[in-house]
Enzyme design. Structure first.
Site, PDB file in Angstrom:
ATOM      1  N   ASP A 248       0.848  -1.195   0.000  1.00 41.57           N
ATOM      2  CA  ASP A 248       0.000   0.000   0.000  1.00 41.57           C
ATOM      3  C   ASP A 248       0.884   1.246   0.000  1.00 41.57           C
ATOM      4  O   ASP A 248       2.012   1.203   0.497  1.00 41.57           O
ATOM      5  CB  ASP A 248      -0.856   0.043   1.280  1.00 41.57           C
ATOM      6  CG  ASP A 248      -2.041  -0.925   1.236  1.00 41.57           C
ATOM      7  OD1 ASP A 248      -2.391  -1.409   0.152  1.00 41.57           O
ATOM      8  OD2 ASP A 248      -2.617  -1.176   2.316  1.00 41.57           O
TER       9      ASP A 248
ATOM     10  N   ARG B 169      -1.171  -0.693  -8.592  1.00 38.34           N
ATOM     11  CA  ARG B 169      -2.559  -0.318  -8.268  1.00 38.34           C
ATOM     12  C   ARG B 169      -2.612   1.199  -8.351  1.00 38.34           C
ATOM     13  O   ARG B 169      -1.789   1.880  -7.735  1.00 38.34           O
ATOM     14  CB  ARG B 169      -2.926  -0.757  -6.851  1.00 38.34           C
ATOM     15  CG  ARG B 169      -4.296  -0.197  -6.397  1.00 38.34           C
ATOM     16  CD  ARG B 169      -4.473  -0.242  -4.870  1.00 38.34           C
ATOM     17  NE  ARG B 169      -4.478  -1.578  -4.345  1.00 38.34           N
ATOM     18  CZ  ARG B 169      -4.128  -1.865  -3.077  1.00 38.34           C
ATOM     19  NH1 ARG B 169      -3.737  -0.917  -2.248  1.00 38.34           N
ATOM     20  NH2 ARG B 169      -4.158  -3.105  -2.648  1.00 38.34           N
TER      21      ARG B 169
ATOM     22  N   HIS C 172     -14.084   3.888  -6.505  1.00 39.99           N
ATOM     23  CA  HIS C 172     -15.545   3.706  -6.445  1.00 39.99           C
ATOM     24  C   HIS C 172     -16.222   4.812  -7.227  1.00 39.99           C
ATOM     25  O   HIS C 172     -17.442   4.961  -7.173  1.00 39.99           O
ATOM     26  CB  HIS C 172     -16.039   3.766  -5.001  1.00 39.99           C
ATOM     27  CG  HIS C 172     -15.147   3.049  -4.050  1.00 39.99           C
ATOM     28  ND1 HIS C 172     -14.177   3.678  -3.315  1.00 39.99           N
ATOM     29  CD2 HIS C 172     -15.064   1.745  -3.753  1.00 39.99           C
ATOM     30  CE1 HIS C 172     -13.520   2.786  -2.604  1.00 39.99           C
ATOM     31  NE2 HIS C 172     -14.032   1.612  -2.844  1.00 39.99           N
TER      32      HIS C 172
ATOM     33  N   ARG D 109     -12.590   6.287   6.911  1.00 41.65           N
ATOM     34  CA  ARG D 109     -13.762   6.082   6.058  1.00 41.65           C
ATOM     35  C   ARG D 109     -14.841   7.117   6.378  1.00 41.65           C
ATOM     36  O   ARG D 109     -15.497   7.644   5.508  1.00 41.65           O
ATOM     37  CB  ARG D 109     -14.368   4.683   6.254  1.00 41.65           C
ATOM     38  CG  ARG D 109     -13.437   3.533   6.021  1.00 41.65           C
ATOM     39  CD  ARG D 109     -13.401   3.130   4.563  1.00 41.65           C
ATOM     40  NE  ARG D 109     -12.469   3.912   3.770  1.00 41.65           N
ATOM     41  CZ  ARG D 109     -11.147   3.769   3.837  1.00 41.65           C
ATOM     42  NH1 ARG D 109     -10.593   2.908   4.629  1.00 41.65           N
ATOM     43  NH2 ARG D 109     -10.372   4.512   3.074  1.00 41.65           N
TER      44      ARG D 109
HETATM   45  C1  LIG Z   1      -8.737  -1.322  -3.267  1.00 40.06           C
HETATM   46  C2  LIG Z   1      -8.294   0.028  -2.810  1.00 40.06           C
HETATM   47  C3  LIG Z   1      -7.029   0.201  -2.298  1.00 40.06           C
HETATM   48  C4  LIG Z   1      -6.595   1.464  -1.887  1.00 40.06           C
HETATM   49  N1  LIG Z   1      -5.297   1.629  -1.471  1.00 40.06           N
HETATM   50  C5  LIG Z   1      -4.857   2.861  -1.176  1.00 40.06           C
HETATM   51  C6  LIG Z   1      -3.486   3.098  -0.872  1.00 40.06           C
HETATM   52  O1  LIG Z   1      -2.646   2.186  -0.867  1.00 40.06           O
HETATM   53  N2  LIG Z   1      -3.096   4.357  -0.580  1.00 40.06           N
HETATM   54  C7  LIG Z   1      -3.990   5.414  -0.599  1.00 40.06           C
HETATM   55  O2  LIG Z   1      -3.578   6.550  -0.361  1.00 40.06           O
HETATM   56  N3  LIG Z   1      -5.296   5.208  -0.872  1.00 40.06           N
HETATM   57  C8  LIG Z   1      -5.736   3.968  -1.156  1.00 40.06           C
HETATM   58  N4  LIG Z   1      -7.060   3.795  -1.475  1.00 40.06           N
HETATM   59  C9  LIG Z   1      -8.029   4.894  -1.252  1.00 40.06           C
HETATM   60  C10 LIG Z   1      -8.132   5.788  -2.465  1.00 40.06           C
HETATM   61  O3  LIG Z   1      -6.941   6.518  -2.621  1.00 40.06           O
HETATM   62  C11 LIG Z   1      -9.300   6.791  -2.318  1.00 40.06           C
HETATM   63  O4  LIG Z   1      -9.110   7.593  -1.213  1.00 40.06           O
HETATM   64  C12 LIG Z   1     -10.651   6.136  -2.194  1.00 40.06           C
HETATM   65  O5  LIG Z   1     -10.776   5.014  -3.018  1.00 40.06           O
HETATM   66  C13 LIG Z   1     -11.742   7.148  -2.594  1.00 40.06           C
HETATM   67  O6  LIG Z   1     -11.560   7.549  -3.926  1.00 40.06           O
HETATM   68  P1  LIG Z   1     -12.496   7.089  -5.139  1.00 40.06           P
HETATM   69  O7  LIG Z   1     -11.653   6.882  -6.322  1.00 40.06           O
HETATM   70  O8  LIG Z   1     -13.315   5.927  -4.717  1.00 40.06           O
HETATM   71  O9  LIG Z   1     -13.367   8.369  -5.451  1.00 40.06           O
HETATM   72  P2  LIG Z   1     -14.306   9.288  -4.560  1.00 40.06           P
HETATM   73  O10 LIG Z   1     -14.681  10.395  -5.462  1.00 40.06           O
HETATM   74  O11 LIG Z   1     -13.668   9.606  -3.253  1.00 40.06           O
HETATM   75  O12 LIG Z   1     -15.539   8.372  -4.274  1.00 40.06           O
HETATM   76  C14 LIG Z   1     -16.432   7.978  -5.302  1.00 40.06           C
HETATM   77  C15 LIG Z   1     -17.748   7.619  -4.725  1.00 40.06           C
HETATM   78  O13 LIG Z   1     -17.595   6.536  -3.794  1.00 40.06           O
HETATM   79  C16 LIG Z   1     -18.141   6.937  -2.536  1.00 40.06           C
HETATM   80  N5  LIG Z   1     -17.203   6.579  -1.490  1.00 40.06           N
HETATM   81  C17 LIG Z   1     -15.887   6.746  -1.518  1.00 40.06           C
HETATM   82  N6  LIG Z   1     -15.352   6.327  -0.346  1.00 40.06           N
HETATM   83  C18 LIG Z   1     -16.394   5.924   0.403  1.00 40.06           C
HETATM   84  C19 LIG Z   1     -16.521   5.391   1.691  1.00 40.06           C
HETATM   85  N7  LIG Z   1     -15.485   5.217   2.454  1.00 40.06           N
HETATM   86  N8  LIG Z   1     -17.744   5.051   2.142  1.00 40.06           N
HETATM   87  C20 LIG Z   1     -18.835   5.214   1.364  1.00 40.06           C
HETATM   88  N9  LIG Z   1     -18.776   5.710   0.135  1.00 40.06           N
HETATM   89  C21 LIG Z   1     -17.581   6.069  -0.339  1.00 40.06           C
HETATM   90  C22 LIG Z   1     -18.230   8.448  -2.529  1.00 40.06           C
HETATM   91  O14 LIG Z   1     -19.326   8.864  -1.763  1.00 40.06           O
HETATM   92  C23 LIG Z   1     -18.388   8.780  -3.976  1.00 40.06           C
HETATM   93  O15 LIG Z   1     -19.734   8.850  -4.326  1.00 40.06           O
HETATM   94  C24 LIG Z   1      -7.493   2.561  -1.929  1.00 40.06           C
HETATM   95  C25 LIG Z   1      -8.770   2.394  -2.458  1.00 40.06           C
HETATM   96  C26 LIG Z   1      -9.179   1.160  -2.906  1.00 40.06           C
HETATM   97  C27 LIG Z   1     -10.519   1.018  -3.498  1.00 40.06           C
END
Ligand SMILES: Cc1cc2nc3c(=O)[nH]c(=O)nc-3n(C[C@H](O)[C@H](O)[C@H](O)COP(=O)(O)OP(=O)(O)OC[C@H]3O[C@@H](n4cnc5c(N)ncnc54)[C@H](O)[C@@H]3O)c2cc1C
Length: 301
Positions: free
Chosen positions: A124, A174, A217, A279
């Protein structure tokens, strides 16, 4: 080395209802058995998993041993039950922030165990104080192991350069947006710029046929990635979508139904409070769901 027991930040009281609810949605449970049961359910749904032992920013040498042991147990449990899951590791839990050599020795043990079992370890990416040291350790690992991967964060200004290096050296990547709060000089703040950086990085990685985990997401980013997949004629085995357990479950099932590979990040362990708080901060609207959840039980996976 003396090995401490599991780290715990969980002192639950009735007033912790919100955090506890968030934890039950985003965390598989406190034990490896809980986590393996969650992975089994996800596998039956057609998704792979990556197991994360909760805990980070370890400050004492003795504490790091717990993580090494737990990851070894996790890799053994995955193999014994024939599950489709790899593991994700935070180097700050291995000691990176106070002793990079210790972190390397710890990580090496996990990577070797995964290799022995035909499995894979994703490193990560944490906050910007360790971006370079994480990449340095990863490159050292790559010289010895072919079963390790890294994460790049689209919000960092440096990331397109890292993508170029990833392509030149064929790192399994990733790509995610990035979750830590970073200064403007280091990271984009504008959500639109972060999206553009994300879509560009994902496209470049797909074009170069780098094994890429598209972790998001954000439906707009999923659509951009799908367009890149088509444009670059990427094969199914060249990429996978990745999501966090408990987030965007509907979108996740749609992607699986469309025939793409999906991997779900499944955190477990006693140190669930920090993860749940992150989260919550990320999506304060979740409090509304907490209230709704008091009246109806949702499928949380
Ligand atoms: C498999 C995976 C591994 C990851 N590993 C890392 C890492 O190693 N280092 C790092 O810095 N980050 C990591 N992340 C987190 C990532 O950087 C983002 O902060 C996170 O995924 C939110 O960004 P998004 O692309 O989903 O877009 P966003 O625009 O933040 O979210 C898109 C949509 O999903 C919904 N959503 C997002 N998060 C949540 C939540 N927690 N609960 C409910 N709804 C939500 C939002 O409401 C929005 O509608 C990881 C994420 C995933 C999915």
């Amino acid at each position: 080395m003396r090995r401490d027991g599991p780290p715990s930040d969980a002192k639950t009281s009735p007033s912790d209802y919100t955090q506890g609810w968030v934890a039950s949605r985003y965390v598989a449970g406190e034990t490896l058995d809980d986590a393996l049961a969650a992975v089994d359910r996800l596998n039956r749904e057609g998704a792979a998993a990556t197991l994360d032992v909760l805990g980070e920013d370890v400050t004492r040498r003795e504490e790091t041993g717990y993580f090494v042991d737990e990851y070894r147990r996790a890799l053994a449990g995955i193999a014994e039950r024939g599950l489709d899951s790899n593991v994700s590791v935070k180097l700050s839990a291995m000691g990176l922030k106070f002793d990079p050599e210790l972190a390397w020795q710890n990580f090496r043990e996990i990577a070797a165990e995964a290799k022995r079992r035909g499995n894979f370890v994703r490193i990560d990416m944490e906050d910007s104080s360790v971006t370079q040291s994480t990449i340095d350790l990863f490159r050292r690992a790559r010289a010895e192991f072919d079963n390790v991967g890294i994460v790049l964060q689209a919000y960092l200004r440096r990331t397109q350069e890292d993508v170029a290096r990833a392509i030149a050296e064929r790192w399994p990547v990733r790509i995610c947006k990035g979750i830590y709060v970073e200064p403007r000089e280091i990271a984009f703040r504008d959500p639109d710029l972060i999206r553009r950086s994300y879509a560009y990085a994902a496209d470049r990685l797909l074009e170069a046929r780098i094994p890429v985990g598209i972790a998001t997401h954000d439906e707009a980013m999923v659509v951009e990635a799908l367009q890149s997949i088509e444009r670059r004629s990427a094969r199914r085995e060249d990429y996978e979508f990745q999501m966090l357990m408990g987030v965007a479950v509907g979108l996740r099932r749609l992607i699986v139904r469309q025939g793409h590979r999906m991997r779900v990040y499944v955190p477990y362990g006693t140190a669930w409070r920090g993860y749940s708080l992150r989260r919550l901060k990320e999506n304060p609207a979740i409090v509304r769901h907490v209230l709704a959840g008091m009246f109806r039980k949702e499928g949380a996976l």
